[in-house]
Enzyme design. Structure first.
Site, PDB file in Angstrom:
ATOM      1  N   LYS A  87      34.064  32.177   3.875  1.00 19.01           N
ATOM      2  CA  LYS A  87      34.364  32.315   5.302  1.00 19.01           C
ATOM      3  C   LYS A  87      35.483  31.352   5.645  1.00 19.01           C
ATOM      4  CE  LYS A  87      32.870  34.668   8.855  1.00 19.01           C
ATOM      5  NZ  LYS A  87      32.316  36.034   8.807  1.00 19.01           N
TER       6      LYS A  87
HETATM    7  P1  NAD Z   1      34.916  40.360  18.397  1.00 19.33           P
HETATM    8  O1  NAD Z   1      35.759  39.167  18.614  1.00 19.33           O
HETATM    9  O2  NAD Z   1      35.557  41.691  18.220  1.00 19.33           O
HETATM   10  O3  NAD Z   1      33.859  40.502  19.615  1.00 19.33           O
HETATM   11  C1  NAD Z   1      32.989  39.480  19.988  1.00 19.33           C
HETATM   12  C2  NAD Z   1      32.316  39.864  21.295  1.00 19.33           C
HETATM   13  O4  NAD Z   1      31.346  38.871  21.631  1.00 19.33           O
HETATM   14  C3  NAD Z   1      33.299  39.937  22.475  1.00 19.33           C
HETATM   15  O5  NAD Z   1      32.913  40.973  23.354  1.00 19.33           O
HETATM   16  C4  NAD Z   1      33.094  38.575  23.160  1.00 19.33           C
HETATM   17  O6  NAD Z   1      33.433  38.613  24.546  1.00 19.33           O
HETATM   18  C5  NAD Z   1      31.602  38.373  22.943  1.00 19.33           C
HETATM   19  N1  NAD Z   1      31.187  36.971  23.007  1.00 19.33           N
HETATM   20  C6  NAD Z   1      31.847  35.881  22.557  1.00 19.33           C
HETATM   21  N2  NAD Z   1      31.170  34.769  22.852  1.00 19.33           N
HETATM   22  C7  NAD Z   1      30.034  35.168  23.497  1.00 19.33           C
HETATM   23  C8  NAD Z   1      28.932  34.505  24.072  1.00 19.33           C
HETATM   24  N3  NAD Z   1      28.855  33.158  24.075  1.00 19.33           N
HETATM   25  N4  NAD Z   1      27.947  35.246  24.637  1.00 19.33           N
HETATM   26  C9  NAD Z   1      28.036  36.587  24.666  1.00 19.33           C
HETATM   27  N5  NAD Z   1      29.069  37.289  24.158  1.00 19.33           N
HETATM   28  C10 NAD Z   1      30.053  36.576  23.584  1.00 19.33           C
HETATM   29  O7  NAD Z   1      33.955  40.015  17.155  1.00 19.33           O
HETATM   30  P2  NAD Z   1      33.202  41.018  16.193  1.00 19.33           P
HETATM   31  O8  NAD Z   1      34.044  41.272  15.014  1.00 19.33           O
HETATM   32  O9  NAD Z   1      32.647  42.145  16.989  1.00 19.33           O
HETATM   33  O10 NAD Z   1      31.984  40.099  15.693  1.00 19.33           O
HETATM   34  C11 NAD Z   1      30.786  39.966  16.432  1.00 19.33           C
HETATM   35  C12 NAD Z   1      29.716  39.392  15.524  1.00 19.33           C
HETATM   36  O11 NAD Z   1      29.516  40.274  14.425  1.00 19.33           O
HETATM   37  C13 NAD Z   1      30.036  38.037  14.916  1.00 19.33           C
HETATM   38  O12 NAD Z   1      28.830  37.300  14.799  1.00 19.33           O
HETATM   39  C14 NAD Z   1      30.568  38.389  13.549  1.00 19.33           C
HETATM   40  O13 NAD Z   1      30.434  37.324  12.626  1.00 19.33           O
HETATM   41  C15 NAD Z   1      29.664  39.558  13.207  1.00 19.33           C
HETATM   42  N6  NAD Z   1      30.200  40.449  12.180  1.00 19.33           N
HETATM   43  C16 NAD Z   1      31.414  41.069  12.340  1.00 19.33           C
HETATM   44  C17 NAD Z   1      31.874  41.930  11.348  1.00 19.33           C
HETATM   45  C18 NAD Z   1      33.169  42.685  11.499  1.00 19.33           C
HETATM   46  O14 NAD Z   1      33.443  43.536  10.650  1.00 19.33           O
HETATM   47  N7  NAD Z   1      33.957  42.475  12.542  1.00 19.33           N
HETATM   48  C19 NAD Z   1      31.116  42.138  10.194  1.00 19.33           C
HETATM   49  C20 NAD Z   1      29.871  41.511  10.077  1.00 19.33           C
HETATM   50  C21 NAD Z   1      29.437  40.678  11.081  1.00 19.33           C
END
Ligand code: NAD
Length: 417
Positions: free
Chosen positions: A106
């Site tokens: 990461k």
């Molecule tokens: P992103 O940046 O596209 O979206 C994140 C979302 O969470 C946004 O809507 C943001 O406004 C919201 N957010 C941020 N801080 C917040 C808070 N304190 N309370 C509530 N909402 C909040 O990110 P993403 O890629 O969608 O990732 C989201 C989660 O999924 C993360 O934990 C990430 O590690 C996990 N994840 C992502 C992927 C991927 O392929 N993108 C894969 C596996 C896991």
């Protein structure tokens, strides 16, 4: 992220539980509990106004026993080494549970991207990736998007590393735009995998998926896609949120319209009319059947776990439930489909992207989605079997599978020299 407790400690506690089930040798447990390589970098960026700002960034490789390390790059104001260590460890188990030939890594930069122009974001990305260049490579460590980064950022990563090597190296990063060697289906892959896992869980619980009232926290790449696909599968999405707050309508929200207007934009969804405004903590406690936390870690803790009304939680985010919360939820009979299983769809299609890049041969979206669904179902079934055999919760079952596969690979390879 800046929590009162260490997320890395939480990850190590989870490992310790699995190690006990597996009766893991103490030396081997130590190997798996320690990140193999950590890099902290401080680097300057010249801002648009001519001032110089220094940023702190990280890259952690947790374990490479099963293959090159793989893990996202996060841009967020709360990124720190503790969090990056935990996320790298979870990536190791996630790749092993999905049975794809990667270890875990990461990276991230402590930055509020809302404060940067597009040009500043590009300069920050190119400099950060140059600073961690010694760790990254198409056969050694392959980054991908995470919170705060997207396909454009991955394009700059690919271009920077390609410039430094003197030729185009698409396989060095995944989550790229389609025209630069990205894969069909990658943008939706994590959310799609979350919904496949939710369908499998509903089958096991004998719940008709279309009867579900669904709440999704986070409306970014994972949350918005999960909400959209849940609606397309016939469920009713009653609550969604972003970092600034959420909205609730017990009769259902118009997800397609919300995706068009708000997905991927920081803040704003609470301004949508025709719905009640709720805070992020209220959102988690709304009446619903299926709760999908898809934002950041440590959202469901000992202070709110007993107020959760959902019977099923499918973790789109990494680490949204703390161990204390897991204990309370288990006691209440809530099924928690853990992150290392539920959100593996992203890394699975990243793996497909890497394979396609290395072969210069690209697949159609249907093929990608079918292969993804197959792996998600197989992984779900194997975790469910271990859960039943050991009479344990689903997180422990997934960890037992992931940790055992990594431990077995380590034993087979032997300890060098
Ligand atoms: P992103 O940046 O596209 O979206 C994140 C979302 O969470 C946004 O809507 C943001 O406004 C919201 N957010 C941020 N801080 C917040 C808070 N304190 N309370 C509530 N909402 C909040 O990110 P993403 O890629 O969608 O990732 C989201 C989660 O999924 C993360 O934990 C990430 O590690 C996990 N994840 C992502 C992927 C991927 O392929 N993108 C894969 C596996 C896991």
């Amino acid at each position: 992220m800046s929590h009162q407790f260490s997320v890395y400690e939480m990850a190590r506690q989870q490992l310790a539980v699995a190690a006990e089930y597996l009766d893991l040798d103490e030396g081997l447990h130590q190997v798996l509990a320690s990140p193999m390589r950590q890099l902290i970098v401080h680097f300057p960026v010249v801002l648009d106004n001519g001032e110089v700002q220094v940023f702190e960034g990280y890259r952690v490789q947790h374990n490479s026993a099963r293959g090159p390390t793989k893990g996202g790059i996060r841009y967020h104001p709360d990124v720190d080494l503790d969090d990056t260590n935990a996320l790298a460890m979870w990536m190791t188990w996630k790749c092993a549970v999905a049975n794809i030939p990667y270890g875990g890594a990461k990276g991230g930069v402590r930055v509020d991207t809302k404060q940067l122009s597009k040009r500043e974001l590009e300069k920050l990305t190119r400099r950060y990736i140059t600073e961690i260049n010694s760790m990254v490579g198409e056969r050694s460590d392959i980054p991908a998007p995470d919170i705060g980064t997207n396909a454009q950022v991955m394009a700059w990563v690919m271009d920077t590393l390609s410039m430094q090597q003197g030729h185009t190296v698409p396989g060095v990063v995944t989550g790229k735009p389609l025209e630069l060697g990205g894969s069909e289906g990658r943008v939706e892959a994590t959310g799609r995998g979350v919904i496949v896992a939710a369908h499998e869980a509903c089958k096991g619980l004998n719940i008709d998926f279309t009867k579900n009232k669904v709440v999704v926290q986070g409306f970014g790449n994972v949350g918005a896609v999960a909400a959209k696909l849940a609606e397309e599968s016939g469920a009713t999405v009653v609550g969604v949120s972003d970092a600034l707050g959420g909205i609730y309508n017990p009769k259902g929200l118009p997800i397609r319209e919300l995706v068009d207007r708000f997905a991927g934009r920081e803040g704003g969804i609470r301004d949508f009319r025709d719905a009640e405004q709720v805070s992020n903590s209220e959102l988690l406690e709304l009446p619903c059947d299926l709760l999908i936390p898809a934002a950041i870690s440590a959202q469901i803790t000992e202070s709110n776990a007993d107020k959760i009304k959902a019977k099923l939680i499918v973790e789109g985010a990494n680490g949204p439930c703390t161990p204390a919360a897991d204990h309370i939820l288990d006691g209440k009979g809530v099924l928690v489909v853990p992150d290392i299983l539920a959100n593996a769809g992203g890394v699975v299609v990243s793996y497909f992207e890497w394979v396609q890049d290395l072969q210069n041969f690209f697949w159609e979206e249907d093929e990608v989605n079918q292969k993804l669904t197959k792996i998600m179902r197989q992984s779900y079934a194997s975790v469910e079997n271990v859960m039943r055999a050991h009479k344990t919760d689903m997180r422990t079952a997934a960890l037992i599978i992931g940790v055992k596969r990594v431990a077995d690979a380590t034993i087979r390879r032997g300890i060098f020299p």
